[in-house]
Each structure stands twice: as structure tokens, then as C-alpha cells.
Scaffold this motif. Structure first.
Motif, PDB file in Angstrom:
ATOM      1  N   MET A   1      19.083  59.415  60.655  1.00 15.35           N
ATOM      2  CA  MET A   1      18.673  59.516  62.056  1.00 15.35           C
ATOM      3  C   MET A   1      18.221  58.130  62.490  1.00 15.35           C
ATOM      4  N   ILE A   2      18.935  57.543  63.457  1.00 19.35           N
ATOM      5  CA  ILE A   2      18.669  56.169  63.884  1.00 19.35           C
ATOM      6  C   ILE A   2      18.113  56.182  65.305  1.00 19.35           C
ATOM      7  N   PHE A   3      17.076  55.384  65.515  1.00 18.04           N
ATOM      8  CA  PHE A   3      16.364  55.313  66.781  1.00 18.04           C
ATOM      9  C   PHE A   3      16.582  53.929  67.397  1.00 18.04           C
ATOM     10  N   PRO A   4      16.381  53.798  68.709  1.00 16.19           N
ATOM     11  CA  PRO A   4      16.633  52.500  69.348  1.00 16.19           C
ATOM     12  C   PRO A   4      15.681  51.412  68.848  1.00 16.19           C
ATOM     13  N   ALA A   5      16.240  50.235  68.603  1.00 14.11           N
ATOM     14  CA  ALA A   5      15.395  49.067  68.316  1.00 14.11           C
ATOM     15  C   ALA A   5      14.681  48.672  69.604  1.00 14.11           C
ATOM     16  N   ARG A   6      13.544  48.006  69.454  1.00  9.92           N
ATOM     17  CA  ARG A   6      12.749  47.504  70.587  1.00  9.92           C
ATOM     18  C   ARG A   6      12.172  48.617  71.469  1.00  9.92           C
ATOM     19  N   ASP A   7      12.040  49.846  70.937  1.00  6.56           N
ATOM     20  CA  ASP A   7      11.366  50.925  71.660  1.00  6.56           C
ATOM     21  C   ASP A   7       9.899  50.898  71.241  1.00  6.56           C
ATOM     22  N   GLU A   8       9.019  50.430  72.128  1.00  6.81           N
ATOM     23  CA  GLU A   8       7.615  50.227  71.761  1.00  6.81           C
ATOM     24  C   GLU A   8       6.826  51.527  71.656  1.00  6.81           C
ATOM     25  N   VAL A   9       7.426  52.648  72.089  1.00  4.09           N
ATOM     26  CA  VAL A   9       6.798  53.941  71.804  1.00  4.09           C
ATOM     27  C   VAL A   9       6.876  54.214  70.304  1.00  4.09           C
TER      28      VAL A   9
ATOM     29  N   VAL B   1       7.697  51.766  67.901  1.00  2.29           N
ATOM     30  CA  VAL B   1       7.171  50.612  67.164  1.00  2.29           C
ATOM     31  C   VAL B   1       6.353  49.769  68.133  1.00  2.29           C
ATOM     32  N   PRO B   2       5.030  50.023  68.222  1.00  5.82           N
ATOM     33  CA  PRO B   2       4.194  49.205  69.104  1.00  5.82           C
ATOM     34  C   PRO B   2       4.269  47.727  68.712  1.00  5.82           C
ATOM     35  N   ALA B   3       4.033  46.850  69.692  1.00  2.88           N
ATOM     36  CA  ALA B   3       4.151  45.404  69.455  1.00  2.88           C
ATOM     37  C   ALA B   3       3.316  44.959  68.260  1.00  2.88           C
ATOM     38  N   GLN B   4       2.109  45.494  68.120  1.00  4.59           N
ATOM     39  CA  GLN B   4       1.256  45.050  67.013  1.00  4.59           C
ATOM     40  C   GLN B   4       1.807  45.468  65.657  1.00  4.59           C
ATOM     41  N   LYS B   5       2.535  46.594  65.608  1.00  7.67           N
ATOM     42  CA  LYS B   5       3.178  47.005  64.358  1.00  7.67           C
ATOM     43  C   LYS B   5       4.264  46.003  63.975  1.00  7.67           C
ATOM     44  N   SER B   6       5.040  45.541  64.974  1.00  5.44           N
ATOM     45  CA  SER B   6       6.051  44.513  64.692  1.00  5.44           C
ATOM     46  C   SER B   6       5.398  43.235  64.189  1.00  5.44           C
ATOM     47  N   GLU B   7       4.288  42.866  64.802  1.00  7.25           N
ATOM     48  CA  GLU B   7       3.588  41.651  64.374  1.00  7.25           C
ATOM     49  C   GLU B   7       3.080  41.788  62.944  1.00  7.25           C
TER      50      GLU B   7
ATOM     51  N   GLU C   1      10.043  35.201  64.009  1.00  7.04           N
ATOM     52  CA  GLU C   1       9.166  34.077  64.362  1.00  7.04           C
ATOM     53  C   GLU C   1       8.343  34.370  65.617  1.00  7.04           C
ATOM     54  N   LEU C   2       8.991  34.994  66.603  1.00 10.28           N
ATOM     55  CA  LEU C   2       8.295  35.250  67.869  1.00 10.28           C
ATOM     56  C   LEU C   2       7.205  36.309  67.712  1.00 10.28           C
ATOM     57  N   HIS C   3       7.463  37.335  66.902  1.00  9.55           N
ATOM     58  CA  HIS C   3       6.411  38.328  66.640  1.00  9.55           C
ATOM     59  C   HIS C   3       5.273  37.695  65.828  1.00  9.55           C
ATOM     60  N   SER C   4       5.616  36.814  64.894  1.00 12.30           N
ATOM     61  CA  SER C   4       4.578  36.123  64.124  1.00 12.30           C
ATOM     62  C   SER C   4       3.745  35.207  65.024  1.00 12.30           C
ATOM     63  N   PHE C   5       4.411  34.564  65.994  1.00 12.33           N
ATOM     64  CA  PHE C   5       3.713  33.727  66.968  1.00 12.33           C
ATOM     65  C   PHE C   5       2.740  34.579  67.792  1.00 12.33           C
ATOM     66  N   ASN C   6       3.207  35.750  68.241  1.00 12.03           N
ATOM     67  CA  ASN C   6       2.334  36.649  68.992  1.00 12.03           C
ATOM     68  C   ASN C   6       1.131  37.085  68.168  1.00 12.03           C
ATOM     69  N   ALA C   7       1.340  37.294  66.882  1.00 14.16           N
ATOM     70  CA  ALA C   7       0.222  37.683  66.016  1.00 14.16           C
ATOM     71  C   ALA C   7      -0.834  36.579  65.969  1.00 14.16           C
ATOM     72  N   LEU C   8      -0.383  35.307  65.880  1.00 15.90           N
ATOM     73  CA  LEU C   8      -1.318  34.171  65.892  1.00 15.90           C
ATOM     74  C   LEU C   8      -2.086  34.118  67.212  1.00 15.90           C
ATOM     75  N   LEU C   9      -1.364  34.316  68.314  1.00 19.99           N
ATOM     76  CA  LEU C   9      -2.003  34.272  69.634  1.00 19.99           C
ATOM     77  C   LEU C   9      -3.015  35.413  69.782  1.00 19.99           C
ATOM     78  N   ARG C  10      -2.613  36.605  69.357  1.00 19.46           N
ATOM     79  CA  ARG C  10      -3.488  37.779  69.485  1.00 19.46           C
ATOM     80  C   ARG C  10      -4.779  37.577  68.691  1.00 19.46           C
ATOM     81  N   LYS C  11      -4.636  36.982  67.500  1.00 22.42           N
ATOM     82  CA  LYS C  11      -5.805  36.741  66.636  1.00 22.42           C
ATOM     83  C   LYS C  11      -6.813  35.811  67.319  1.00 22.42           C
TER      84      LYS C  11
END
Length: 289
Positions: free
Chosen positions: A168-176, A178-184, A249-259
Motif C-alpha cells: 500500500m503506497i501513499f503520496p510522498a510530501r503529504d504532511e498529514v 509525514v509532518p515536516a518535523q518527522k522528515s527533519e 539537505e533541505l530538511h536537515s537545514f530546516n532542522a538546524l533552523l528550527r533548533k
């Protein structure tokens, strides 16, 4: 001709022309069912795989009981009490799941991976650039096993070799899902398993797989797998691309910014084009941020 050469020569093509055409239409963003010609390959029998597993380093194998809830926590996953070789040779009756990771490090299986990916390389290069970090994984599951809801960081094609399963495959980039912080967290080394809610099921598409079927799974498209009533063996061929690396890289960058309490930025569906943000992230990383 060596035994390795004869094993590869036995199946000169992995993906027929119709499968390559379907893949070209779907790659890189859409899941799609494909077909392949590796059923019956001498390297992919249970005996061959048990022998392979026994010579692999412990860090490259993972196995446990197979009948698990979709949302099981990694630390709650139970052991089956068997050795890896026993697990594979008796997988029909022991209720287990196993994965052999990075089998491409074995020369025969590396040649199998290279032959399969060479057929897709022109399509991939045209869309997302060179195939990077090519890897292969083999999944073995007892009847009725479940692979919990999770995502993976690679471009992936799963080839069904023995038995039946439904992915069962779900859409990528669906934040419901996979919330952004989970990706980070994921790109910072967090576990691939995702939190499951029963309401999610309607957002997915089932792909029933029989021997000779395959499915393309886009990068980080959440999915779970339910095995059919017989033993299942699947081969997963994966690669990274500039796009998948950029997204990480972009999710890792967001994690640095969020921190640091700073505003995060959107990760687009063409992250490889977000060059300035990637450059800033690389500079921050070099500076030890």
C-alpha cells in the motif's frame, strides 16, 4: 564462464520494454506497477539466500517476528529466537520477516543489481541526473507477515520473486502522513517507521504483487506491506539522485533552523533547484553548526 557469469547470463534482461516505458512515464514522482524477468533466478532461491545471509556481516541483516502491528515502535519489535540461516530456511513456518541489506557488496549480487539498473539508467539520468549510491536489499517474509508503515530515502523498485504480497503506497510530501518535523528527524538519523492512524488507509493505493510483478516506489512515499498466504521473497533495487540528496539537505537545514528558533523554508518538489538554501546549509555544516 564462471558461475557468477552464468547466473547473470541466464536472464539477459531484467525489465521488458513495456516495463521500461511505464517506468519512464511515472519516474520520479508516481508509483507504478511494472514487470520483470528474474523469477527462477539461481541467486534468488531460499537456499542461495540463506547461504548469502550466513556470509554477510551482522550489521547487514535484520530479522524478527513478522506478524506486527502497522505502527509498531522499533524498540518493541520482538526477536524470533532463531539464527538468520534457520530463519530463512524455515521461513515458511516460523512467522518471521528478514532483510538482507547491501547485497550488492557480494560480487554476484552486485552484478545482478548493475544489470537491472543499467536498463533504467537512461530514463533516470534524463529526469534526476546520475544514479548515485546504488544498493540492493532482499526481503523474506513468512505467510501473513506485515512490514509496518514507513518511508525510505531512496528511489526504489521492488521486484516480487516468490509468493504474493500487497504494498500500500501513499503520496510522498503529504504532511498529514509525514509532518515536516518527522522528515527533519528522519534525515537526522531518525527511524523510518511512521505513526499509523486508521484514517490514513483511504489516502493510499494498493499494489498487489505476484512473482514477475514489480512496483516503483518514489522517494519517501510512505508504504506498508502485507504478505499473502505463502512465503514471499522480494528484491529491492535502489539509488539516490541529486533530487533525493537535495531533499535530505533541505530538511536537515530546516532542522538546524528550527533548533535555533528561526523560520523554516518550504521544500519544493524540485529540491535540486533550491541551490542557495543548500549552499547555506553546507556552509553551516562546515562551520560545525
Amino acid at each position: 564462464m564462471t558461475s557468477m557469469d552464468s547466473a547473470i547470463a541466464h536472464h539477459p534482461a531484467t525489465f521488458p520494454q513495456t516495463a521500461r516505458a511505464a517506468f519512464a512515464k511515472a519516474y520520479p514522482d508516481q508509483p507504478v506497477k511494472l514487470s520483470h524477468d528474474l523469477v527462477g533466478h539461481s541467486l534468488l532461491t531460499l537456499d542461495a539466500l540463506a547461504t548469502l545471509a550466513e556470509r554477510m556481516p551482522a550489521a547487514s541483516v535484520e530479522y524478527n517476528l513478522g506478524k506486527l502491528p502497522l505502527g509498531v515502535r522499533p524498540e518493541d519489535t520482538p526477536s524470533n529466537g532463531l539464527t538468520l540461516g534457520e530463519t530463512i530456511r524455515t521461513i515458511e513456518t516460523n512467522g518471521s520477516w528478514a532483510v538482507l541489506k547491501n547485497v550488492e557488496r557480494d560480487p554476484a549480487y552486485g552484478a545482478l543489481l548493475d544489470a537491472a539498473l543499467a536498463e533504467l539508467e537512461p530514463i533516470v539520468v534524463a529526469q534526476t541526473g546520475p544514479m548515485l549510491h546504488r544498493e540492493a536489499f532482499i526481503f523474506l517474509s513468512s505467510p501473513g507477515s506485515v512490514t509496518p508503515f514507513h518511508m525510505d530515502p531512496e528511489h526504489n523498485i521492488l521486484l516480487q520473486i516468490i509468493g504474493n504480497k500487497t504494498m500500500m503506497i501513499f503520496p510522498a510530501r503529504d504532511e498529514v502522513l509525514v509532518p515536516a518535523q518527522k522528515s527533519e528527524d528522519f534525515h537526522g538519523g531518525g527511524h523510518r517507521n511512521l505513526e499509523w492512524q486508521d484514517g490514513f488507509k483511504a489516502r493510499g493505493t494498493p499494489f498487489p504483487l505476484a512473482p514477475g510483478d514489480a512496483v516503483h516506489v518514489p522517494v519517501k512515499a510512505p508504504h506498508f506491506v502485507e504478505n499473502g498466504p505463502a512465503v514471499s521473497v522480494s528484491l529491492s533495487v535502489t539509488w539516490r539522485s541529486d533530487r533525493s540528496v537535495a531533499e535530505g539537505e533541505l530538511h536537515s537545514f530546516n532542522a538546524l533552523l528550527r533548533k535555533r528558533g528561526l523560520p523554516t523554508g518550504a521544500v519544493s518538489d524540485r529540491p535540486e533547484r533550491q541551490g542557495l538554501r543548500r549552499l547555506v546549509y553546507r556552509i553551516m555544516r562546515k562551520l560545525g553548526a
